[in-house]
Design a protein around this motif. Structure first.
Motif, PDB file in Angstrom:
ATOM      1  N   VAL A  26     100.943  22.045   8.258  1.00 40.87           N
ATOM      2  CA  VAL A  26     100.071  23.093   7.730  1.00 40.87           C
ATOM      3  C   VAL A  26      98.755  22.438   7.298  1.00 40.87           C
ATOM      4  CG1 VAL A  26     101.969  24.586   7.008  1.00 40.87           C
ATOM      5  CG2 VAL A  26     101.049  22.908   5.396  1.00 40.87           C
ATOM      6  N   PHE A  27      97.689  23.215   7.230  1.00 38.34           N
ATOM      7  CA  PHE A  27      96.397  22.673   6.810  1.00 38.34           C
ATOM      8  C   PHE A  27      96.419  22.605   5.293  1.00 38.34           C
ATOM      9  CE2 PHE A  27      95.597  24.803  10.892  1.00 38.34           C
ATOM     10  CZ  PHE A  27      95.230  23.672  11.628  1.00 38.34           C
ATOM     11  N   ASN A  28      96.704  21.402   4.778  1.00 41.80           N
ATOM     12  CA  ASN A  28      97.109  21.293   3.375  1.00 41.80           C
ATOM     13  C   ASN A  28      96.031  21.672   2.369  1.00 41.80           C
ATOM     14  OD1 ASN A  28      95.636  19.050   4.069  1.00 41.80           O
ATOM     15  ND2 ASN A  28      96.938  17.588   3.028  1.00 41.80           N
ATOM     16  N   ILE A  29      94.744  21.461   2.702  1.00 43.47           N
ATOM     17  CA  ILE A  29      93.723  21.823   1.703  1.00 43.47           C
ATOM     18  C   ILE A  29      93.045  23.152   2.039  1.00 43.47           C
ATOM     19  CG2 ILE A  29      93.313  19.513   0.753  1.00 43.47           C
ATOM     20  CD1 ILE A  29      90.871  19.331   2.567  1.00 43.47           C
ATOM     21  N   LEU A  30      93.686  23.918   2.898  1.00 40.89           N
ATOM     22  CA  LEU A  30      93.260  25.314   3.075  1.00 40.89           C
ATOM     23  C   LEU A  30      94.298  26.210   2.390  1.00 40.89           C
ATOM     24  CD1 LEU A  30      92.118  25.486   6.814  1.00 40.89           C
ATOM     25  CD2 LEU A  30      90.872  24.701   4.813  1.00 40.89           C
ATOM     26  N   THR A  31      93.876  27.417   2.059  1.00 39.90           N
ATOM     27  CA  THR A  31      94.823  28.313   1.396  1.00 39.90           C
ATOM     28  C   THR A  31      95.858  28.817   2.403  1.00 39.90           C
ATOM     29  OG1 THR A  31      93.560  30.303   1.869  1.00 39.90           O
ATOM     30  CG2 THR A  31      93.011  29.138  -0.170  1.00 39.90           C
ATOM     31  N   VAL A  32      96.928  29.365   1.844  1.00 39.38           N
ATOM     32  CA  VAL A  32      97.979  29.946   2.674  1.00 39.38           C
ATOM     33  C   VAL A  32      97.374  31.000   3.607  1.00 39.38           C
ATOM     34  CG1 VAL A  32      99.999  31.465   2.544  1.00 39.38           C
ATOM     35  CG2 VAL A  32      99.821  29.460   1.032  1.00 39.38           C
ATOM     36  N   GLU A  33      96.522  31.845   3.045  1.00 35.10           N
ATOM     37  CA  GLU A  33      95.931  32.906   3.850  1.00 35.10           C
ATOM     38  C   GLU A  33      95.033  32.342   4.951  1.00 35.10           C
ATOM     39  OE1 GLU A  33      93.662  35.827   1.671  1.00 35.10           O
ATOM     40  OE2 GLU A  33      94.666  37.400   2.821  1.00 35.10           O
ATOM     41  N   GLU A  34      94.243  31.314   4.606  1.00 34.14           N
ATOM     42  CA  GLU A  34      93.394  30.706   5.639  1.00 34.14           C
ATOM     43  C   GLU A  34      94.246  30.112   6.760  1.00 34.14           C
ATOM     44  OE1 GLU A  34      89.315  29.250   3.356  1.00 34.14           O
ATOM     45  OE2 GLU A  34      91.132  28.066   3.065  1.00 34.14           O
ATOM     46  N   ASN A  35      95.364  29.512   6.398  1.00 31.44           N
ATOM     47  CA  ASN A  35      96.276  29.000   7.416  1.00 31.44           C
ATOM     48  C   ASN A  35      96.740  30.118   8.342  1.00 31.44           C
ATOM     49  OD1 ASN A  35      97.601  26.027   7.311  1.00 31.44           O
ATOM     50  ND2 ASN A  35      96.782  26.551   5.295  1.00 31.44           N
ATOM     51  N   LEU A  36      97.113  31.247   7.749  1.00 31.97           N
ATOM     52  CA  LEU A  36      97.593  32.363   8.567  1.00 31.97           C
ATOM     53  C   LEU A  36      96.474  32.898   9.463  1.00 31.97           C
ATOM     54  CD1 LEU A  36      99.836  34.202   5.953  1.00 31.97           C
ATOM     55  CD2 LEU A  36     100.591  32.860   7.925  1.00 31.97           C
ATOM     56  N   MET A  37      95.276  32.987   8.922  1.00 30.19           N
ATOM     57  CA  MET A  37      94.137  33.473   9.717  1.00 30.19           C
ATOM     58  C   MET A  37      93.893  32.549  10.906  1.00 30.19           C
ATOM     59  SD  MET A  37      93.239  36.185   8.367  1.00 30.19           S
ATOM     60  CE  MET A  37      93.957  36.970   6.962  1.00 30.19           C
ATOM     61  N   LEU A  38      94.043  31.247  10.678  1.00 27.94           N
ATOM     62  CA  LEU A  38      93.844  30.311  11.786  1.00 27.94           C
ATOM     63  C   LEU A  38      94.888  30.520  12.876  1.00 27.94           C
ATOM     64  CD1 LEU A  38      92.788  27.136   9.836  1.00 27.94           C
ATOM     65  CD2 LEU A  38      91.499  28.200  11.689  1.00 27.94           C
ATOM     66  N   GLY A  39      96.064  30.993  12.475  1.00 28.33           N
ATOM     67  CA  GLY A  39      97.079  31.294  13.482  1.00 28.33           C
ATOM     68  C   GLY A  39      96.604  32.362  14.455  1.00 28.33           C
ATOM     69  N   ALA A  40      95.688  33.218  13.995  1.00 24.78           N
ATOM     70  CA  ALA A  40      95.144  34.279  14.848  1.00 24.78           C
ATOM     71  C   ALA A  40      93.776  33.899  15.391  1.00 24.78           C
ATOM     72  CB  ALA A  40      95.056  35.587  14.052  1.00 24.78           C
ATOM     73  N   TYR A  41      93.493  32.612  15.429  1.00 26.41           N
ATOM     74  CA  TYR A  41      92.155  32.142  15.821  1.00 26.41           C
ATOM     75  C   TYR A  41      91.707  32.669  17.184  1.00 26.41           C
ATOM     76  CZ  TYR A  41      88.260  28.994  16.789  1.00 26.41           C
ATOM     77  OH  TYR A  41      87.022  28.488  17.090  1.00 26.41           O
ATOM     78  N   THR A  42      92.630  32.769  18.132  1.00 26.92           N
ATOM     79  CA  THR A  42      92.229  33.196  19.478  1.00 26.92           C
ATOM     80  C   THR A  42      92.022  34.707  19.575  1.00 26.92           C
ATOM     81  OG1 THR A  42      94.546  33.280  20.091  1.00 26.92           O
ATOM     82  CG2 THR A  42      93.351  31.280  20.675  1.00 26.92           C
ATOM     83  N   LYS A  43      92.407  35.428  18.527  1.00 31.31           N
ATOM     84  CA  LYS A  43      92.218  36.885  18.543  1.00 31.31           C
ATOM     85  C   LYS A  43      90.841  37.217  17.982  1.00 31.31           C
ATOM     86  CE  LYS A  43      96.530  37.464  19.664  1.00 31.31           C
ATOM     87  NZ  LYS A  43      96.873  37.774  21.042  1.00 31.31           N
ATOM     88  N   SER A  44      90.228  38.264  18.526  1.00 29.10           N
ATOM     89  CA  SER A  44      88.910  38.607  18.002  1.00 29.10           C
ATOM     90  C   SER A  44      89.037  39.220  16.608  1.00 29.10           C
ATOM     91  CB  SER A  44      88.192  39.557  18.961  1.00 29.10           C
ATOM     92  OG  SER A  44      88.996  40.680  19.192  1.00 29.10           O
TER      93      SER A  44
END
Ligand SMILES: Nc1ncnc2c1ncn2[C@@H]1O[C@H](COP(=O)(O)OP(=O)(O)O)[C@@H](O)[C@H]1O
Ligand SMILES: [Mg+2]
Lengths: 298, 240
Positions: free
Chosen positions: B93-111
């Motif tokens: 997990v991206f340790n110095i990003l928030t939980v929510e930012e991590n989840l948002m990155l999971g949808a990075y390829t979505k507009s």
């Protein structure tokens, strides 16, 4: 008190320039774990390119539009140079040992520095007076228009960068790539594109820094990138290399420190004291003032 | 069975680290909707296989086909948009990003972030919602694993790759996480699960493959593998 306020203004001015340049080092380091030694020379190149754009391309007559044009064209040309350095000097070594990339960085630095010397000569050149010399005397403290511009524009650029990195999707992708490149790829992030983006942002800020140096000090030399680059690099380390707010803080603090040493002791000592300060900071906080934000791994 | 029954197929895959072969010619298939597990002890080559599917590692030989696409020709960042998500070993997990930012990155390829999926992830793992503003590095190991799986779900994958979700996690949380993996699979997501914890994996999976030093030495339905003497001795800790 007068000296204090005067050196505060001077320190904030040079600190703003250090900070702009330091951001280029720290952003590249953040993602690539590489010190881009060519960055300081890009800054120096920017002052010369600015001089060239002004006198050769835009006719050498000062007007508001021409000054904007000098900034815009110089930023574009220097980002292209930064982009080229990344392509030629770093990308082919992406999977090579760290030391190879460091050597390549030093090589790129020398190529740019010697390139400037070959094109514009080894002697000092005088940067055009693009900004009129307007000076205010506020209760004994002298403030120039150039100083105000440098402080205000740097602040705007830094605030803008901060919001870009913290609040936008690309900014989040930059931060993710700095933490874990493979995990970033698993998210669908094209890390090569992120690296290009960082080089372009870092070079643009460095280009502005180089133009500010030209405007503020006027005398520019082909090898000045080494000196300003070193200061900015120290600022980045003081703030915590890889940390963007850290580079901003480190730059401002180093500028203030330098100005106060020059004001209260002597400017000949400011280099020596700068490195003493660096050593003290690294002893007290080995990861720099803002260091790596710690989130323990379980 | 014709090849069109398969969502995903690996053929004669070989992967090396320098001159050392880690995967020595494996083949496996996964059908749509299945949960398939790859078992093997430490160093067998499970993670290497997963990283090669995601193209973080490049195959030396062989092919990996997903819905008609040859993955081995793609750069890693192109894989997720085809519908494959990878929750990597050690969570990453991206340790110095928030939980929510991590989840948002999971949808990075979505507009746009699909809020329905985000809410589904929060339903599956309510702790993530409670801690959404917290830095991921401050979560416990089990919570980080939930985040890694949740993050992988955010791209709406058809195939979910899970590399040792039980690694270093309290048994009670392992149970909870495996229950949620079953729920995820029930929504139609195909799962390829790598595990050292063979018992838990076989309870969950329809079929399994057993990997030993870079080769598949066994395969079969979970019942077959659970009742096989050799598997019991080697992986389920039963005495002769
Ligand atoms: N980065 C690497 N460099 C060299 N060898 C590696 C590397 N990663 C894994 N290996 C080797 O490849 C083999 C398979 O490792 P891995 O795929 O991690 O196994 P598993 O996930 O099944 O524990 C092991 O022998 C391991 O030592
Ligand atoms: Mg593994």
């Amino acid at each position: 008190m007068d000296i204090f306020l005067q050196q505060l203004v001077n320190g904030l001015t040079i600190g703003s320039m250090f900070a702009l340049i330091a951001l280029g080092y720290t952003m590249v380091y953040g993602v690539m774990k590489l010190i881009n030694f060519a960055h300081g020379d890009l800054v120096a190149g920017s002052a010369f390119v600015g001089l060239f754009v002004f006198s050769e391309l835009l006719g050498g007559q000062i007007s508001f539009a021409v000054v904007l044009g000098v900034f815009a064209l110089t930023i574009i040309l220097i980002s292209l140079l930064g982009f080229t350095v990344e392509r030629l000097a770093y990308r082919p070594l992406r999977n090579a040992p760290r030391l190879s990339a460091v050597v390549s960085a030093l090589g790129a630095s020398m190529v740019i520095q010697n390139g400037i010397m070959l094109i514009w000569g080894p002697q000092m050149r005088i940067f055009p007076e693009l900004i009129p010399t307007i000076i205010w005397d506020i209760g004994g403290v002298v403030v120039s228009l150039i100083q105000v511009l440098i402080m205000v524009l740097s602040m705007l650029l830094m605030v803008g960068l901060y919001f870009f990195v913290e609040k936008t999707k690309i900014g989040t992708a930059i931060r993710a790539s700095a933490i874990d490149q493979d995990a970033a790829r698993l998210m669908g992030i094209n890390v090569n594109n992120i690296i290009v983006t960082i080089f372009i942002i870092g070079s643009s800020l460095g280009a502005v820094g180089g133009l500010f140096i030209g405007l503020y000090y006027r005398g520019i030399t082909f090898n000045m990138g080494w000196q300003y680059g070193l200061y900015a690099f120290v600022a980045a380390i003081m703030g915590g290399i890889g940390n963007i707010p850290g580079a901003m803080l480190g730059g401002i603090l180093l500028g203030l420190f330098n100005a106060f040493i020059a004001g209260y002791i002597s400017s000949t000592w400011s280099d020596a004291f700068t490195f003493i300060l660096l050593i003290v900071i690294l002893i007290v906080r080995p990861t720099g003032i803002l260091g790596e934000r710690v989130a323990e791994k379980v | 069975m014709t090849s069109s029954d398969y969502l995903f197929k690996i053929s004669d895959l070989e992967v090396s680290y320098g001159s050392i072969a880690a995967i020595k010619g494996i083949s496996l298939e996964v059908k749509k909707g299945e949960i398939v597990t790859i078992l093997g002890s430490n160093g067998a080559g499970k993670t290497t296989t997963m990283r090669t599917i995601s193209q973080l590692l490049k195959a030396k030989q062989g092919s990996i086909i997903f819905k008609g696409h040859e993955l081995t020709k793609l750069p890693a960042h192109k894989v997720v948009s085809l519908g494959i998500s990878h929750s990597p070993e050690g969570r990453r997990v991206f340790n110095i990003l928030t939980v929510e930012e991590n989840l948002m990155l999971g949808a990075y390829t979505k507009s746009k972030v699909d809020l329905e999926i985000l809410n589904w992830v929060y339903d599956l793992f309510p702790r993530l919602q409670e801690r959404k503003a917290q830095l991921a590095g401050t979560l416990s190991g089990g919570e980080q694993q939930m985040l890694a799986i949740g993050r992988a779900l955010m791209s709406k994958p058809e195939l979910l790759l899970l590399d040792e979700p039980s690694l270093g996690i309290a048994p009670i949380l392992v149970k909870a996480i495996f229950t949620q993996i079953r729920k995820i699979a029930e929504t139609g997501v195909t799962v390829l699960l790598v595990e050292q914890n063979a018992r838990a994996a076989l309870k969950l999976a329809n079929r399994g493959y057993v990997l030993e030093v870079g080769k598949i030495v066994h395969s079969g339905s979970s019942e077959e593998l659970l009742s096989s003497k050799r598997i019991q001795e080697a992986y389920l800790g039963k005495q002769k």
